[in-house]
Design a protein around this motif. Structure first.
Motif, mmCIF file in Angstrom:
data_model
loop_
_atom_site.group_PDB
_atom_site.id
_atom_site.type_symbol
_atom_site.label_atom_id
_atom_site.label_comp_id
_atom_site.label_asym_id
_atom_site.label_seq_id
_atom_site.Cartn_x
_atom_site.Cartn_y
_atom_site.Cartn_z
ATOM 1 N N PHE A 151 0.499 50.606 23.748
ATOM 2 C CA PHE A 151 -0.191 51.358 22.884
ATOM 3 C C PHE A 151 -1.048 50.727 21.968
ATOM 4 O O PHE A 151 -0.509 49.579 21.249
ATOM 5 N N PHE B 230 -7.221 50.738 29.153
ATOM 6 C CA PHE B 230 -7.474 52.141 29.699
ATOM 7 C C PHE B 230 -7.166 53.278 28.637
ATOM 8 O O PHE B 230 -6.280 53.048 27.884
ATOM 9 N N PHE C 109 -5.023 59.647 32.901
ATOM 10 C CA PHE C 109 -5.326 58.298 32.719
ATOM 11 C C PHE C 109 -6.566 58.021 33.369
ATOM 12 O O PHE C 109 -6.918 58.075 34.421
ATOM 13 N N TYR D 244 -4.741 52.227 25.893
ATOM 14 C CA TYR D 244 -3.709 51.319 26.109
ATOM 15 C C TYR D 244 -4.330 49.865 26.517
ATOM 16 O O TYR D 244 -5.116 49.883 27.079
ATOM 17 N N GLN E 164 -2.871 46.610 28.887
ATOM 18 C CA GLN E 164 -2.090 46.296 30.023
ATOM 19 C C GLN E 164 -2.345 44.812 30.249
ATOM 20 O O GLN E 164 -3.377 44.606 30.847
ATOM 21 N N GLY F 78 1.328 42.423 35.382
ATOM 22 C CA GLY F 78 2.734 42.610 35.557
ATOM 23 C C GLY F 78 3.450 43.087 34.471
ATOM 24 O O GLY F 78 4.636 42.992 34.532
ATOM 25 N N LYS F 79 2.813 43.710 33.314
ATOM 26 C CA LYS F 79 3.553 44.195 32.297
ATOM 27 C C LYS F 79 3.234 45.729 32.175
ATOM 28 O O LYS F 79 2.350 46.287 32.576
ATOM 29 N N GLY F 80 4.016 46.320 31.330
ATOM 30 C CA GLY F 80 3.621 47.739 31.061
ATOM 31 C C GLY F 80 2.607 48.079 29.838
ATOM 32 O O GLY F 80 2.497 46.993 29.244
ATOM 33 N N PRO F 81 1.976 49.050 29.938
ATOM 34 C CA PRO F 81 0.794 49.247 29.036
ATOM 35 C C PRO F 81 1.425 49.193 27.372
ATOM 36 O O PRO F 81 2.525 49.685 27.418
#
Lengths: 113, 112
Positions: free
Chosen positions: B46, B89, B102, B36, B38, B41-44
């Protein structure tokens, strides 16, 4: 426009208060997940649901509760029993169960007042 | 590679160069791996995934290599761009475990 929507983006909790984080997906995914992210650490699983009206505890479920009344919705409640709630909360979904190819929302930052 | 703790490993790469981000995993029975990206301040987001019956998989500008002998996973990004700057990650899923574990992430910085 399909995706996962988390709201609010920022949330503040007072001592002794329960707060609920919203997660909605229009991807028609069966499985949904909640993760907690702390600075410099990996994501930790709070709860997950593989089907409507069913959910399982993850690794750090204490102090949290969830419901899955609809396929598209998986709200997370952070209860007053969670003594260290400040974190970035991430909701995810996947088309299949089995923790493959999770797609994440944009997250909610929860802080304690 | 990734590690546990408050300080993320960092990697700085000149724009246009290739970058390699490494990840060591612990469970020899893990059957699925995923990378992922990232941004702050944002979501991971794909990037790419791979099953344990493969040792290489390619996507757009990205390649994931899996070395099961030494339990090592790497993500190669070709011709890096400023937009590639982020934390990357990996995650592994143990066979029969049905849960992802993770890593802590590597911060990639692209130097203009």
């Amino acid at each position: 426009d399909g995706g996962i929507t988390q709201s609010p983006k920022y949330l503040f909790r007072k001592e002794g208060q329960n707060v609920t984080l919203s997660c909605e997906q229009n991807l028609n995914h069966d499985a949904m997940y909640w993760y907690r992210q702390d600075p410099g650490q990996g994501l930790r699983l709070i709860y997950y649901s593989q089907i409507v009206n069913d959910f399982q505890k993850g690794d750090i479920a204490e102090g949290y509760s969830v419901s899955r009344e609809k396929k598209e919705s998986f709200p997370l409640t952070v209860t007053s029993a969670q003594k260290n709630p400040t974190a970035f909360y991430l909701c995810a979904s996947s088309i299949l169960t089995g923790f493959e190819k999770l797609f994440f929302g944009s997250g909610t930052q929860l802080s304690v007042l | 590679g990734e590690s546990v703790g408050l300080h993320l490993p960092t990697l700085s790469v000149q724009e246009g160069d290739n970058s390699i981000i490494n990840c060591a995993y612990s469970n020899s029975a893990s059957d699925y791996f995923i990378w992922y990206k990232q941004e702050s301040g944002k979501g991971p987001q794909f990037i790419i995934d791979i099953r344990s019956n493969m040792d290489k998989r390619q996507g757009q500008r990205v390649t994931v290599l899996l070395n099961k002998t030494v339990k090592h996973l790497s993500l190669q990004i070709a011709a890096t761009q400023p937009g590639d700057s982020a934390v990357y990650f990996c995650a592994e899923r143990g066979f029969g475990n049905e849960k992802l574990t993770f890593g802590t992430g590597t911060r990639l910085t692209i130097i203009p």
